[in-house]
Design a protein around this motif. Structure first.
Motif, PDB file in Angstrom:
ATOM      1  N   ASN A  34       0.805  -1.220   0.000  1.00  0.00           N
ATOM      2  CA  ASN A  34       0.000   0.000   0.000  1.00  0.00           C
ATOM      3  C   ASN A  34       0.843   1.277   0.000  1.00  0.00           C
ATOM      4  OD1 ASN A  34      -2.982  -0.962   0.417  1.00  0.00           O
ATOM      5  ND2 ASN A  34      -1.762  -2.198   1.822  1.00  0.00           N
ATOM      6  N   ALA A  35       2.146   1.116  -0.244  1.00  0.00           N
ATOM      7  CA  ALA A  35       3.072   2.247  -0.364  1.00  0.00           C
ATOM      8  C   ALA A  35       3.056   3.144   0.864  1.00  0.00           C
ATOM      9  CB  ALA A  35       2.766   3.057  -1.623  1.00  0.00           C
ATOM     10  N   LEU A  36       2.926   2.556   2.044  1.00  0.00           N
ATOM     11  CA  LEU A  36       2.962   3.316   3.278  1.00  0.00           C
ATOM     12  C   LEU A  36       4.399   3.441   3.767  1.00  0.00           C
ATOM     13  CD1 LEU A  36      -0.126   1.691   5.042  1.00  0.00           C
ATOM     14  CD2 LEU A  36      -0.036   3.827   3.742  1.00  0.00           C
ATOM     15  N   ARG A  37       4.619   4.363   4.678  1.00  0.00           N
ATOM     16  CA  ARG A  37       5.975   4.664   5.144  1.00  0.00           C
ATOM     17  C   ARG A  37       6.629   3.450   5.795  1.00  0.00           C
ATOM     18  NH1 ARG A  37       7.018   9.159   9.712  1.00  0.00           N
ATOM     19  NH2 ARG A  37       6.558  10.600   8.021  1.00  0.00           N
ATOM     20  N   LEU A  38       7.844   3.164   5.375  1.00  0.00           N
ATOM     21  CA  LEU A  38       8.650   2.117   5.997  1.00  0.00           C
ATOM     22  C   LEU A  38       9.670   2.774   6.921  1.00  0.00           C
ATOM     23  CD1 LEU A  38       9.294  -0.123   2.873  1.00  0.00           C
ATOM     24  CD2 LEU A  38       8.019  -0.826   4.892  1.00  0.00           C
ATOM     25  N   SER A  39       9.678   2.358   8.179  1.00  0.00           N
ATOM     26  CA  SER A  39      10.615   2.919   9.143  1.00  0.00           C
ATOM     27  C   SER A  39      11.982   2.261   9.004  1.00  0.00           C
ATOM     28  CB  SER A  39      10.091   2.710  10.565  1.00  0.00           C
ATOM     29  OG  SER A  39      10.080   1.321  10.878  1.00  0.00           O
ATOM     30  N   ARG A  40      12.963   2.816   9.704  1.00  0.00           N
ATOM     31  CA  ARG A  40      14.274   2.178   9.730  1.00  0.00           C
ATOM     32  C   ARG A  40      14.150   0.761  10.275  1.00  0.00           C
ATOM     33  NH1 ARG A  40      20.142   3.806  12.294  1.00  0.00           N
ATOM     34  NH2 ARG A  40      20.914   1.681  12.396  1.00  0.00           N
ATOM     35  N   ASP A  41      13.336   0.590  11.313  1.00  0.00           N
ATOM     36  CA  ASP A  41      13.170  -0.735  11.906  1.00  0.00           C
ATOM     37  C   ASP A  41      12.596  -1.721  10.898  1.00  0.00           C
ATOM     38  OD1 ASP A  41      12.866  -2.640  14.297  1.00  0.00           O
ATOM     39  OD2 ASP A  41      10.793  -2.486  13.576  1.00  0.00           O
ATOM     40  N   ASP A  42      11.618  -1.266  10.099  1.00  0.00           N
ATOM     41  CA  ASP A  42      11.028  -2.149   9.085  1.00  0.00           C
ATOM     42  C   ASP A  42      12.098  -2.631   8.107  1.00  0.00           C
ATOM     43  OD1 ASP A  42       8.428  -1.807  10.097  1.00  0.00           O
ATOM     44  OD2 ASP A  42       8.095  -0.033   8.849  1.00  0.00           O
ATOM     45  N   LEU A  43      12.877  -1.694   7.602  1.00  0.00           N
ATOM     46  CA  LEU A  43      13.882  -2.025   6.594  1.00  0.00           C
ATOM     47  C   LEU A  43      14.967  -2.929   7.159  1.00  0.00           C
ATOM     48  CD1 LEU A  43      14.196   1.532   5.025  1.00  0.00           C
ATOM     49  CD2 LEU A  43      13.147  -0.452   3.945  1.00  0.00           C
ATOM     50  N   GLN A  44      15.438  -2.600   8.357  1.00  0.00           N
ATOM     51  CA  GLN A  44      16.524  -3.390   8.918  1.00  0.00           C
ATOM     52  C   GLN A  44      16.025  -4.727   9.450  1.00  0.00           C
ATOM     53  OE1 GLN A  44      19.088  -1.185  11.633  1.00  0.00           O
ATOM     54  NE2 GLN A  44      20.838  -2.146  10.636  1.00  0.00           N
ATOM     55  N   ARG A  45      14.767  -4.764   9.906  1.00  0.00           N
ATOM     56  CA  ARG A  45      14.212  -6.041  10.392  1.00  0.00           C
ATOM     57  C   ARG A  45      14.191  -7.074   9.275  1.00  0.00           C
ATOM     58  NH1 ARG A  45       8.262  -6.628  12.006  1.00  0.00           N
ATOM     59  NH2 ARG A  45       8.271  -4.420  11.473  1.00  0.00           N
ATOM     60  N   TRP A  46      13.713  -6.669   8.088  1.00  0.00           N
ATOM     61  CA  TRP A  46      13.683  -7.603   6.963  1.00  0.00           C
ATOM     62  C   TRP A  46      15.103  -7.951   6.513  1.00  0.00           C
ATOM     63  CZ3 TRP A  46      11.622 -11.437   4.845  1.00  0.00           C
ATOM     64  CH2 TRP A  46      11.805 -11.788   3.502  1.00  0.00           C
ATOM     65  N   GLY A  47      15.992  -6.943   6.530  1.00  0.00           N
ATOM     66  CA  GLY A  47      17.374  -7.212   6.154  1.00  0.00           C
ATOM     67  C   GLY A  47      18.026  -8.235   7.067  1.00  0.00           C
ATOM     68  N   LYS A  48      17.757  -8.163   8.350  1.00  0.00           N
ATOM     69  CA  LYS A  48      18.345  -9.115   9.300  1.00  0.00           C
ATOM     70  C   LYS A  48      17.746 -10.507   9.153  1.00  0.00           C
ATOM     71  CE  LYS A  48      19.736  -5.769  12.828  1.00  0.00           C
ATOM     72  NZ  LYS A  48      19.546  -5.283  14.218  1.00  0.00           N
ATOM     73  N   ILE A  49      16.456 -10.566   8.786  1.00  0.00           N
ATOM     74  CA  ILE A  49      15.830 -11.869   8.537  1.00  0.00           C
ATOM     75  C   ILE A  49      16.524 -12.552   7.357  1.00  0.00           C
ATOM     76  CG2 ILE A  49      13.721 -13.013   7.725  1.00  0.00           C
ATOM     77  CD1 ILE A  49      12.134 -10.910   9.350  1.00  0.00           C
ATOM     78  N   LEU A  50      16.744 -11.780   6.294  1.00  0.00           N
ATOM     79  CA  LEU A  50      17.470 -12.320   5.140  1.00  0.00           C
ATOM     80  C   LEU A  50      18.908 -12.663   5.513  1.00  0.00           C
ATOM     81  CD1 LEU A  50      16.273  -9.943   2.271  1.00  0.00           C
ATOM     82  CD2 LEU A  50      15.615 -12.326   2.610  1.00  0.00           C
ATOM     83  N   GLY A  51      19.521 -11.801   6.326  1.00  0.00           N
ATOM     84  CA  GLY A  51      20.902 -12.031   6.721  1.00  0.00           C
ATOM     85  C   GLY A  51      21.068 -13.315   7.509  1.00  0.00           C
TER      86      GLY A  51
END
Length: 393
Positions: A34-51
Motif C-alpha cells: 500500500n506504499a505506506l511509510r517504511l521505518s528504519r526498523d522495518d527495513l533493517q528487520r527484513w534485512g536481518k531476517i534475510l541475513g
C-alpha cells in the motif's frame, strides 16, 4: 534464446515463495503493498531476517558467504520477494559497496567489512554526489589529504539517501589534481561516527527526510580504509555504478506496482474507461518488454556468453516506467491524490475529504518521490549518450 524456466528453476521459485511467505512480517508486506511509510526498523528487520538465512547478499558467491546462485536464481528470488511485498533490499551495503570490497579490497578489509553487511547489522550510505558533482561525477571536490597513516577529509556530499541512519559511508574523494579529473579520485570507507562528520537531513515535499547532506570537517580516516590504489577510485566507482543502474530498473517491483495500479483503477471506477485502460495496457506492454530484456541478459549469462552491457539502457527504461505508473495512479484517484497530509498518510487515510479512500493517501508522495529516478544513478540524458557510444558505436 530460451526464456522458459526449467523444472528445477520452477521448483527453486516455489521454495523461495514458500520461505518468503513464512518469514516476511505481515505488517511490513502490508505497508509495501500500500506504499505506506517504511521505518528504519522495518527495513533493517527484513534485512536481518534475510541475513540470518544467508540471503541478504543473495548475489554473492559462496567464497564470500553468499548462496552462490546463478543469474536466473537471483532473478527469481528478487521477483518472489517483490511480489510478496518485501521491501527492496537497501542496496548500499550488499549490492553496491560489497562487490567493490570483494573485487578490489584486501583480505583484511573483506574480513572486516563483509560480515556486518551480510548480516544486515551495519547500515551503509553512499557518498558520491556533491552540490557541483552529480551526473558529472568526475568533478567531485571532497578532498582527502594523506598525513602519515591517515587521511584528513574535508568537503560535502549531497542527496545521501537515508544518510541519517548511516553508520559507515563509502565515498569518492579527491586525492590528486594532475591529469584528467577521473585520475585523481580515490575510494574511501569512512566511519560516520568519526569526529567532524555532520549529517543534515533535507526535508522533502512529503515531509520525509529521505535524502541528506553530509559534511566532513577535518575527519581523520585510517589509510587502511582506502579501497585499492590511491587515485584509482574511478575504476571502482564504475564497477559499482553498473550494479546501481541495474538495481534502479527493478522490473520485479514494477510488476508488483502494475497490479497495484489496476487495484487503484478498479477502486476508483476508472478501470472500465477504455482510454484509461489503453494507457494501462501500453504500460503493461512496456513492462513485459523490459522483463524480456532482463531475461535476455540472464539467458546470455547462463549460457556463458558475454551479455550486452546494457545497465544504462535498463536504468533508462525502468525509471521511465516507474514514473508512468505513478502518474497513472494519480490520474485514477484524481483530486483525492493531491493533498500531502502526513498524519493522514501515517494513518492510511486521506483525512476530511469525502469519498477519499486509504489507497489515495500515499499516491502524491510516491509520484513526487519517483521524479528522482531519471536523475540519480546517472541522469537518463547522460545514459542515452553512453548507450549510443558503447552499444550503437
Amino acid at each position: 534464446m530460451d526464456l522458459a524456466f526449467t523444472p528445477e528453476e520452477q521448483q527453486f521459485r516455489e521454495d523461495i515463495r514458500t520461505w518468503v511467505r513464512a518469514n516476511l512480517p505481515t505488517d511490513i508486506s502490508h505497508k509495501v503493498h500500500n506504499a505506506l511509510r517504511l521505518s528504519r526498523d522495518d527495513l533493517q528487520r527484513w534485512g536481518k531476517i534475510l541475513g540470518k538465512k544467508g540471503w541478504l547478499g543473495h548475489a554473492w558467491p559462496k567464497s564470500f558467504g553468499g548462496p552462490g546462485w546463478n543469474s536466473i536464481q537471483k532473478h527469481l528470488f528478487e521477483e518472489e520477494c517483490a511480489l510478496a511485498g518485501a521491501p527492496r533490499v537497501l542496496p548500499f551495503g550488499p549490492v553496491m559497496v560489497a562487490p567493490v570490497i570483494m573485487a578490489f579490497g584486501t583480505p583484511e578489509q573483506q574480513q572486516r567489512f563483509l560480515p556486518g553487511i551480510a548480516s544486515g547489522e551495519v547500515w551503509w550510505s553512499q557518498g558520491y554526489s556533491e552540490p557541483g558533482a552529480g551526473s558529472d561525477l568526475a568533478s567531485v571536490k571532497t578532498k582527502a589529504e594523506r598525513q602519515g597513516n591517515k587521511y584528513i577529509v574535508n568537503g560535502q556530499k549531497a542527496w545521501t539517501t537515508l544518510g541519517q541512519y548511516g553508520e559507515w559511508i563509502f565515498c569518492l574523494v579527491r586525492t590528486g589534481n594532475e591529469g584528467k579529473p577521473q585520475t585523481g579520485i580515490s575510494f574511501l570507507l569512512i566511519d560516520m561516527k568519526s569526529p567532524g562528520v555532520t549529517v543534515r537531513p533535507v526535508v522533502l515535499l512529503d515531509g520525509e527526510a529521505e535524502v541528506n547532506e553530509v559534511f566532513f570537517d577535518n575527519v581523520e580516516v585510517p589509510v587502511e580504509n582506502l579501497i585499492g590504489e590511491e587515485n584509482k577510485g574511478w575504476t571502482y566507482a564504475k564497477h559499482l555504478l553498473s550494479h546501481e543502474r541495474t538495481n534502479i530498473a527493478d522490473v520485479n517491483r514494477t510488476k508488483r506496482e502494475l497490479e497495484r495500479l489496476k487495484r487503484v483503477a478498479r477502486a476508483e471506477g476508472v478501470y472500465n474507461d477504455v482510454r484509461f485502460r489503453d494507457e494501462i495496457a501500453k504500460l503493461e506492454v512496456d513492462v513485459v518488454a523490459l522483463e524480456m530484456l532482463v531475461l535476455r541478459v540472464l539467458a546470455a549469462e547462463k549460457s556463458g556468453k558475454n551479455s550486452l552491457d546494457i545497465a544504462g539502457l535498463l536504468k533508462i527504461r525502468g525509471s521511465e516506467i516507474q514514473q508512468r505508473y505513478s502518474e497513472l495512479m494519480m490520474l485514477a484517484a484524481g483530486p483525492y491524490a493531491l493533498p500531502l497530509i502526513q498524519e493522514a498518510m501515517e494513518a492510511g487515510w486521506q483525512g476530511d475529504y469525502p469519498g477519499a479512500a486509504a489507497w489515495c493517501a500515499p499516491l502524491a508522495s510516491s509520484y513526487f518521490n519517483l521524479r528522482k529516478t531519471t536523475i540519480y544513478g546517472g541522469s537518463n540524458e547522460v545514459q542515452r549518450t553512453i548507450v549510443a557510444q558503447t552499444v550503437l558505436g
